[in-house]
Every structure is written in structure tokens, then in C-alpha cells.
Design a protein around this motif. Structure first.
Motif, PDB file in Angstrom:
ATOM      1  N   GLY A  39      18.185 -38.876 -39.535  1.00 52.96           N
ATOM      2  CA  GLY A  39      17.977 -39.956 -38.575  1.00 52.96           C
ATOM      3  C   GLY A  39      16.656 -39.807 -37.845  1.00 52.96           C
ATOM      4  O   GLY A  39      15.803 -38.984 -38.181  1.00 52.96           O
ATOM      5  N   ASP A  40      16.491 -40.620 -36.805  1.00 54.61           N
ATOM      6  CA  ASP A  40      15.217 -40.650 -36.084  1.00 54.61           C
ATOM      7  C   ASP A  40      15.070 -39.519 -35.073  1.00 54.61           C
ATOM      8  O   ASP A  40      13.967 -39.051 -34.811  1.00 54.61           O
ATOM      9  CB  ASP A  40      15.062 -42.000 -35.357  1.00 54.61           C
ATOM     10  CG  ASP A  40      14.942 -43.151 -36.345  1.00 54.61           C
ATOM     11  OD1 ASP A  40      14.433 -42.901 -37.458  1.00 54.61           O
ATOM     12  OD2 ASP A  40      15.363 -44.273 -36.003  1.00 54.61           O
ATOM     13  N   GLN A  64      12.205 -37.033 -52.802  1.00 52.80           N
ATOM     14  CA  GLN A  64      13.434 -36.570 -52.148  1.00 52.80           C
ATOM     15  C   GLN A  64      13.400 -36.760 -50.633  1.00 52.80           C
ATOM     16  O   GLN A  64      14.389 -36.508 -49.953  1.00 52.80           O
ATOM     17  CB  GLN A  64      13.658 -35.073 -52.448  1.00 52.80           C
ATOM     18  CG  GLN A  64      13.719 -34.722 -53.922  1.00 52.80           C
ATOM     19  CD  GLN A  64      14.928 -35.319 -54.594  1.00 52.80           C
ATOM     20  OE1 GLN A  64      15.973 -35.523 -53.968  1.00 52.80           O
ATOM     21  NE2 GLN A  64      14.802 -35.637 -55.881  1.00 52.80           N
ATOM     22  N   ARG A  65      12.279 -37.192 -50.115  1.00 43.77           N
ATOM     23  CA  ARG A  65      12.111 -37.265 -48.658  1.00 43.77           C
ATOM     24  C   ARG A  65      12.956 -38.369 -48.031  1.00 43.77           C
ATOM     25  O   ARG A  65      13.460 -38.222 -46.915  1.00 43.77           O
ATOM     26  CB  ARG A  65      10.632 -37.470 -48.311  1.00 43.77           C
ATOM     27  CG  ARG A  65       9.760 -36.287 -48.689  1.00 43.77           C
ATOM     28  CD  ARG A  65       8.281 -36.608 -48.480  1.00 43.77           C
ATOM     29  NE  ARG A  65       7.972 -36.767 -47.063  1.00 43.77           N
ATOM     30  CZ  ARG A  65       7.524 -35.783 -46.287  1.00 43.77           C
ATOM     31  NH1 ARG A  65       7.334 -34.578 -46.803  1.00 43.77           N
ATOM     32  NH2 ARG A  65       7.257 -35.999 -45.023  1.00 43.77           N
ATOM     33  N   ASP A  66      13.113 -39.505 -48.752  1.00 44.00           N
ATOM     34  CA  ASP A  66      13.885 -40.616 -48.180  1.00 44.00           C
ATOM     35  C   ASP A  66      15.317 -40.191 -47.895  1.00 44.00           C
ATOM     36  O   ASP A  66      15.882 -40.527 -46.839  1.00 44.00           O
ATOM     37  CB  ASP A  66      13.872 -41.819 -49.131  1.00 44.00           C
ATOM     38  CG  ASP A  66      12.499 -42.458 -49.215  1.00 44.00           C
ATOM     39  OD1 ASP A  66      11.672 -42.197 -48.308  1.00 44.00           O
ATOM     40  OD2 ASP A  66      12.245 -43.199 -50.178  1.00 44.00           O
ATOM     41  N   GLU A  67      15.902 -39.466 -48.839  1.00 44.41           N
ATOM     42  CA  GLU A  67      17.281 -39.008 -48.650  1.00 44.41           C
ATOM     43  C   GLU A  67      17.384 -38.073 -47.441  1.00 44.41           C
ATOM     44  O   GLU A  67      18.336 -38.148 -46.658  1.00 44.41           O
ATOM     45  CB  GLU A  67      17.760 -38.293 -49.910  1.00 44.41           C
ATOM     46  CG  GLU A  67      19.202 -37.831 -49.832  1.00 44.41           C
ATOM     47  CD  GLU A  67      19.645 -37.139 -51.106  1.00 44.41           C
ATOM     48  OE1 GLU A  67      20.712 -36.497 -51.077  1.00 44.41           O
ATOM     49  OE2 GLU A  67      18.921 -37.224 -52.117  1.00 44.41           O
ATOM     50  N   SER A  97      12.291 -36.140 -38.324  1.00 47.16           N
ATOM     51  CA  SER A  97      12.762 -36.809 -39.537  1.00 47.16           C
ATOM     52  C   SER A  97      12.002 -36.346 -40.777  1.00 47.16           C
ATOM     53  O   SER A  97      12.329 -36.739 -41.891  1.00 47.16           O
ATOM     54  CB  SER A  97      12.611 -38.328 -39.392  1.00 47.16           C
ATOM     55  OG  SER A  97      11.257 -38.669 -39.145  1.00 47.16           O
ATOM     56  N   GLU A 149      15.412 -38.067 -44.778  1.00 46.00           N
ATOM     57  CA  GLU A 149      15.228 -38.855 -43.564  1.00 46.00           C
ATOM     58  C   GLU A 149      16.493 -39.630 -43.202  1.00 46.00           C
ATOM     59  O   GLU A 149      16.822 -39.796 -42.024  1.00 46.00           O
ATOM     60  CB  GLU A 149      14.049 -39.800 -43.736  1.00 46.00           C
ATOM     61  CG  GLU A 149      12.706 -39.070 -43.843  1.00 46.00           C
ATOM     62  CD  GLU A 149      11.572 -39.992 -44.217  1.00 46.00           C
ATOM     63  OE1 GLU A 149      11.840 -41.207 -44.374  1.00 46.00           O
ATOM     64  OE2 GLU A 149      10.431 -39.510 -44.358  1.00 46.00           O
ATOM     65  N   GLU A 150      17.201 -40.092 -44.211  1.00 47.64           N
ATOM     66  CA  GLU A 150      18.456 -40.795 -43.946  1.00 47.64           C
ATOM     67  C   GLU A 150      19.500 -39.860 -43.337  1.00 47.64           C
ATOM     68  O   GLU A 150      20.269 -40.252 -42.466  1.00 47.64           O
ATOM     69  CB  GLU A 150      18.995 -41.399 -45.244  1.00 47.64           C
ATOM     70  CG  GLU A 150      18.176 -42.572 -45.771  1.00 47.64           C
ATOM     71  CD  GLU A 150      18.730 -43.094 -47.083  1.00 47.64           C
ATOM     72  OE1 GLU A 150      19.804 -42.601 -47.501  1.00 47.64           O
ATOM     73  OE2 GLU A 150      18.096 -43.974 -47.703  1.00 47.64           O
ATOM     74  N   GLN A 151      19.522 -38.632 -43.796  1.00 43.46           N
ATOM     75  CA  GLN A 151      20.515 -37.680 -43.303  1.00 43.46           C
ATOM     76  C   GLN A 151      20.260 -37.275 -41.860  1.00 43.46           C
ATOM     77  O   GLN A 151      21.195 -37.136 -41.077  1.00 43.46           O
ATOM     78  CB  GLN A 151      20.527 -36.427 -44.194  1.00 43.46           C
ATOM     79  CG  GLN A 151      21.096 -36.665 -45.580  1.00 43.46           C
ATOM     80  CD  GLN A 151      21.143 -35.384 -46.387  1.00 43.46           C
ATOM     81  OE1 GLN A 151      20.896 -34.309 -45.876  1.00 43.46           O
ATOM     82  NE2 GLN A 151      21.463 -35.505 -47.671  1.00 43.46           N
TER      83      GLN A 151
END
Length: 653
Positions: A129-130, A120-123, A68, A125-127
Motif C-alpha cells: 500500500g501507500d 515484480q514491483r507492481d505486486e 511502497s 506495491e499492491e501488498q
């Protein structure tokens, strides 16, 4: 100062590799795709443009496991002091980048980062997934790539990346990078473009003489006036009035020529002797390559503080040459690298040259200390090795003597061992000629498998084996590849403590009351010390010599007999019928004949043929050439001696 090391993380074929360099000239060798060009590109990312170049998806190391977290690239160059020879300008350049300072010594670090900013990391990580798949991970990286940024930091890297002090591109202006790519058009680079090399070099070496400059400009002004008078302006501008162009003012012409304008008119030519001069474009590609390289080398020290002032000076010039052997005859390849070495050593101030090559002629022209070998280990990681360093760690021997020997004999033929995936070291010319053909009979193509067969002489094996980790006190960086040593057994006996004299293997121990026996030569016993504890090295020997052992394995093979064998017809008869005529019997003494008679059955037949065969060989080199042709053309299968078969298999593993 000089670049003493480069650590490359997650860039192209490098997962996490640290490569060390000596000052002066570094020659990078290795197979294709071993990272030589990528290493030069990593240096360019720091020193050429201050990391401004954008990277692409495939610049990331492809072995990064999906997660992630967005991947990043990090490249750290370490600059080190050079034994008190650093100039004030060099010290001023790195003063704020120091990571380590000692008595008379210092280190400075520059680290290039290519990363996704925190906001920009949150976006990302959302793309992903885990638990993303490899495809999902790299697809997300590709989408995020436009948001990646690069920067260069100085000082000791901390736990957070990036961190510490940021370096701006202008801070790196003191580093001059000159590159000669592997695929290059030197004619275009010398003469074409916005700033061709020839013009910039002429401009650099143009002496600033104020009186001469003023005199030239006065002559040039008169030349422009003379030319202007010859131009009929009425014809040139006859339509200007009718079109209304003169409403904006009466057109005229004027101009001024400066010294630099005259440089544009100069052309590089070649003095062809009685044939006059020719444009340099009529020169061969190889000579134009040399001419271009000479211009670049000449320019490394021209933009000094004295010439252009402290603000514009190049304090640390660098030259990157990919495949300098391009278009060059082998003799010119050797001469070029020798010249570069001498040039760098003679020049005052710091400068560094990096060259990548596949040429044994290039490596034979440089010392071992300058060579860095890049190769993949068994895990597939790129690892560097340093052939010049291993001799410092030899056990119980003079490492410098061995190093000097290897450097003295590292000609273009023996240099192949530095490039090969595996090496077969042999004693003489016969083995060099025959081993590739015997390998084909074993189902191996030494050419396809990049195996080098190198003749080093029986007593000189020991000098070469430290390159591959033999007889070293520790596992210092060495060439990590399998090495087979094929050595003649050369059994011998001696009487009353005298000198050992060669005998045949079937004579061993048959007169114990008269002779002291040695089943293998002292060379074999010595080399076994290099083999112990080293998985890279194995020693292989047969019963006597290659020719004897080959005949012993194939007593009925008529193709073994060549025109270089005396009593060739009698040998053919012996191979066909097993009968030795009088001409052959006269080749051996009574002791050998008696020992042969003591053998039984097929073993006696094979030993008899092998003995007479060896005794009849006149000129090993000529015989090996003829035998090699015979074996290539033989229709029937023949047996390769087991120790030769094992040696080939080990080198080809």
C-alpha cells in the motif's frame, strides 16, 4: 592493482558507508557488531562466486524506512592501479570495467546488486500500500524474497540501478578468494572434504617432470600387478557364477595408479625429535592454525599464468582472515602479522590480505597505515577512520615525527586506545594503576564501559592526540571517541630568569618580588592547543600531582599511607591528630614551612598532610600498587579529586 575502496548500501549494519583501503594488508578493528565481518562478506558477494549466493531478509539494513518501493542492496568495489606495477594479465582482466583512466593510473568498478525486478514491483506495491507500517513492509519483503535476483555490473554506476555492463561469474575467475573464518576447524579443512587443502597444495607444487612421471607410472603398474597376483580371485568371485553375475561377462580386477593418487596416501606429520614423528592432529590448535595459514599463503601465487595457463590463472589472489589470533599465544600473534606483511611486500604481482581482529598484539605488529577502524557514530551509523592518515594534517608540527613515534610505541598496551570506546591518557604508572579504582569510587566500571587507560608520558601526549582529531588542519578521518588527558599541574617558580623549579600550589605568588611563577606546567599549556575546537579531547589537571591532590581531598584517610611511605607512623599520626612530628618537619624546607603557616583552618590542615604525604612517598610505582589495594578494601567513602572525577566522566560519556 588493489581494491582501493568499498561502498556498501543497505547491507546488514551499513546504510551507506564507503571504506577505503591501502594495497597489501588491511587490518579491520572495532567493537563487536561494528561491521568487520559484514565488510568481508560484502567483498565475498562480488569476488567469490560472482554474487551467486542468495541473501536473507536480515541481510537488509534494518533502518530502511517503510515505503511502497522494495528495498535493494548495492555494493561497489573500486579497483585501482598500483604505481605502474600492474601486469598485462591484470590490465586485461579489468580492461572492459574501467570507470576512470588517467596518465599511468586507472580505476575499475564492480557493483553487486540485489533487487526485485521491475516486473515484480507492481505486486509488491499492491501488498504494502501507500503508507505501510514497519511490520507490514518487512513482511512484504520476506514474501517477495524468492523473486529477488542478484547481478554484478562493471563500469561507472549510472542513475539507474542496475545498468551499464553486466559481469558474468566466469569473468571473475581471475580473482581467487581464500577465507579463514573466525570459527574454523583447520584440521578438517586441511585433511577432509572433497578437496582438502593439503592435497590441493601438494598437487599444485608437484613438479611436472615427464621422465620422472613415466618412471613412477611404470613402477606403479608393476606394483598393481604384484598386488593383483596376491589376490585369490576364485574366492572373491566364487558366487558370481551361481548368482548369474557372470552372464554379463567374467569379473576381474585391474587398476592404474597416477601421481595424484599417491598424493592421497601422504599424511602430514610433525617431527617430534627423539620421539619420532606424530600425526599433525596431535599438534596444538594454535600451531595447526599457523600451519594452515602458511599453506594458504604459499598457495596465493601458485596458480599463475606460468603454472596453469592464462585461462585458469588466478591474477589477483585475496586472503580473508577473521580473528587470526584464534588459539595463538600473544607472541605468535605478533609474529604471524609481521610475517604476513613481509610476505605480501616481497611477493611479485598483486595480492591483498584483509584481517579482522580484536587483538592489540595484532595491531602492534602492523603499521598504522594498514589499520581501518570501524565504529558507530552518535547517530548509530557505521563510520570508518584511518589512524595512519591523520598525521598528514597536523598544524604547525612534524606529522611524520609524531606518526613514527606512535608506531614505535604502539605496543600491545598502548594499542588498546584503538579499540576502546573512550580513552584516558595519563602521564605515569601511578595513574595507570589508580584510575580504574578511582573510577569505581565514582560509579564507573572502566572495564564494562570499554575505557582504556594508557600511559604515554608527559611530553608525548601531543604525538597521540592527532589520532583523535587534535591539532589537525581539518576534520580528516580520525578516531571519533572521547579522550581525557590527565596531566600533573606541577606548579613551578624561577628566580632571576633561571630554570623553573617545582613548588607547591600555596607558594604561588607569595614572594612576587623574588620569583616568577607558573601555576601549570608547559605540558598543560601545550596540550590546550590540541583541545581547542575539538569536542573529542579535554585536558584535566589538579593542583600538583595525583598523590598530592588525593591527599588534599582526603587529609584524614589513613588508607593513603602505605609501607612504601617513609615515616609511615608519623604520617598516620598526622592523619589522625593533625600533628606533624620532627621526622616529618625535616622533610620540607623553610620556604615551604613558612607558606604552610600562612594558610588558615582546614585548608592548612589538608595542605600540610598532602605536602608531607607527597614528600614521604618512596617509589611511586610500588606505592601506587599498595595504595590501590588499600583503596579497594577501604570501608568508608573517600573523595576523588574533582578533576579526576570529571576526566573519568568525560571518557565514559
Amino acid at each position: 592493482m588493489y581494491i582501493s575502496s568499498l561502498r556498501i548500501q543497505n547491507y546488514r549494519c551499513f546504510e551507506d558507508t564507503r571504506v577505503e583501503f591501502e594495497s597489501g594488508v588491511t587490518v579491520l578493528i572495532g567493537e563487536n557488531n561494528s561491521g568487520k565481518s559484514s565488510l568481508l562478506n560484502a567483498l565475498r558477494l562480488i569476488f567469490e562466486g560472482g554474487g551467486a549466493r542468495s541473501l536473507e531478509l536480515y541481510d537488509f539494513y534494518r533502518g530502511i524506512p517503510p515505503s511502497s518501493s522494495p528495498p535493494s542492496i548495492s555494493i561497489t568495489a573500486t579497483l585501482s592501479s598500483t604505481e605502474g606495477e600492474d601486469s598485462p594479465e591484470e590490465l586485461g582482466t579489468v580492461a572492459t570495467w574501467l570507470s576512470e583512466v588517467g596518465e599511468g593510473e586507472w580505476e575499475a568498478k564492480l557493483t553487486y546488486h540485489y533487487y526485485l525486478p521491475d516486473d515484480q514491483r507492481d505486486e509488491f506495491e499492491e501488498q504494502v500500500g501507500d503508507d505501510p507500517s514497519e511490520e507490514e513492509f518487512w513482511r512484504a519483503v520476506e514474501r517477495a524474497l524468492p523473486k529477488y535476483v542478484s547481478r554484478i555490473d562493471a563500469g561507472q554506476p549510472g542513475t539507474e540501478e542496475p545498468g551499464y555492463e553486466r559481469v558474468e561469474p566466469r569473468d571473475l575467475s581471475a580473482f581467487g578468494v581464500n577465507s579463514l573464518d573466525a570459527i574454523r576447524n583447520v584440521e578438517r579443512e586441511m585433511f577432509s572434504g572433497r578437496k582438502p587443502k593439503l592435497r590441493s597444495m601438494l598437487d599444485t607444487v608437484l613438479q611436472e617432470d615427464a621422465d620422472a612421471k613415466q618412471e613412477l607410472e611404470e613402477d606403479a603398474s608393476q606394483l598393481v600387478d604384484d598386488l593383483r597376483e596376491r589376490i585369490d580371485l576364485d574366492i572373491l568371485f566364487e558366487l558370481a557364477e551361481e548368482t548369474g553375475a557372470e552372464d554379463g561377462g567374467t569379473p576381474d580386477i585391474d587398476g592404474r595408479l597416477r601421481e595424484k593418487d599417491f598424493l592421497k596416501a601422504l599424511r602430514l606429520v610433525v617431527d617430534a625429535g627423539a620421539g619420532g614423528t606424530l600425526p599433525v592432529t596431535y599438534n596444538g590448535l594454535g600451531y595447526n592454525n599457523l600451519l594452515y595459514i602458511s599453506l594458504v599463503l604459499a598457495g596465493l601465487r601458485t596458480e599463475t599464468v606460468e603454472e596453469v595457463g592464462p585461462e585458469n590463472a588466478t591474477v589477483f589472489p585475496m586472503l580473508f582472515i577473521e580473528e587470526p589470533e584464534a588459539h595463538l599465544h600473544p607472541a605468535l600473534q605478533f609474529k604471524l602479522l609481521k610475517f604476513i606483511h613481509e610476505r605480501v611486500q616481497k611477493e611479485e604481482g598483486s595480492q591483498q590480505v584483509f584481517a579482522t581482529t580484536h587483538s592489540t598484539h595484532i595491531t602492534s605488529a602492523t603499521g598504522l597505515d594498514s589499520v581501518v577502524s570501524l565504529s558507530k557514530n552518535q547517530e548509530g551509523d557505521i563510520t570508518p577512520s584511518y589512524p595512519g592518515r591523520v598525521f598528514e594534517h597536523m598544524e604547525g608540527g612534524d606529522g611524520q615525527e609524531s606518526k613514527a613515534y606512535v608506531e614505535r610505541f604502539l605496543d600491545a598496551t598502548k594499542s588498546t586506545m584503538l579499540f576502546a570506546r573512550g580513552v584516558i591518557l595519563v602521564e605515569g604508572i601511578s595513574e595507570q594503576i589508580l584510575i580504574p579504582t578511582l573510577a569505581n569510587a565514582c560509579g564507573h566500571s572502566l572495564e564494562d564501559e570499554h575505557i582504556a587507560v594508557v600511559g604515554v608520558g608527559g611530553r608525548t601526549f601531543k604525538h597521540f592526540l592527532p589520532l583523535f582529531g587534535g591539532n589537525l588542519e581539518n576534520r580528516s578521518p580520525s578516531l571519533d571517541r572521547p579522550v581525557s588527558c590527565i596531566v600533573d599541574a606541577d606548579p613551578a617558580r624561577r628566580q632571576n630568569g633561571g630554570q623553573y623549579k617545582n613548588c607547591y600550589p600555596y607558594q604561588i605568588d607569595n614572594q612576587e618580588d623574588e620569583f616568577e611563577y607558573r601555576q601549570q606546567s608547559g605540558v598543560v599549556q601545550t596540550l590546550q592547543q590540541y583541545e581547542n575546537g575539538n569536542p573529542n579531547i579535554q585536558i584535566f589537571s589538579g593542583e600538583k600531582t595525583l598523590e598530592y591532590d588525593l591527599a588534599l581531598a582526603n587529609p584524614g584517610l589513613e588508607s593513603l599511607v602505605t609501607r612504601q611511605c617513609v615515616h609511615a607512623e608519623a604520617l598516620q599520626t598526622l592523619a589522625e591528630e593533625g600533628t606533624a612530628g620532627e621526622s616529618l618537619q625535616g622533610k620540607i624546607d623553610g620556604d615551604v614551612s613558612e607558606a604552610l603557616d600562612g594558610l588558615e583552618g582546614t585548608h592548612q590542615e589538608a595542605a600540610r598532610f598532602a605536602t608531607y604525604y607527597l614528600e614521604c612517598i618512596d617509589g611511586k610505582g610500588e606505592h601506587a600498587q599498595a595504595l590501590n589495594l588499600n583503596l579497594r578494601e577501604v570501608d568508608t567513602d573517600y573523595d576523588v579529586p574533582p578533576y579526576i572525577r570529571d576526566a573519568i566522566a568525560f571518557a565514559c560519556q
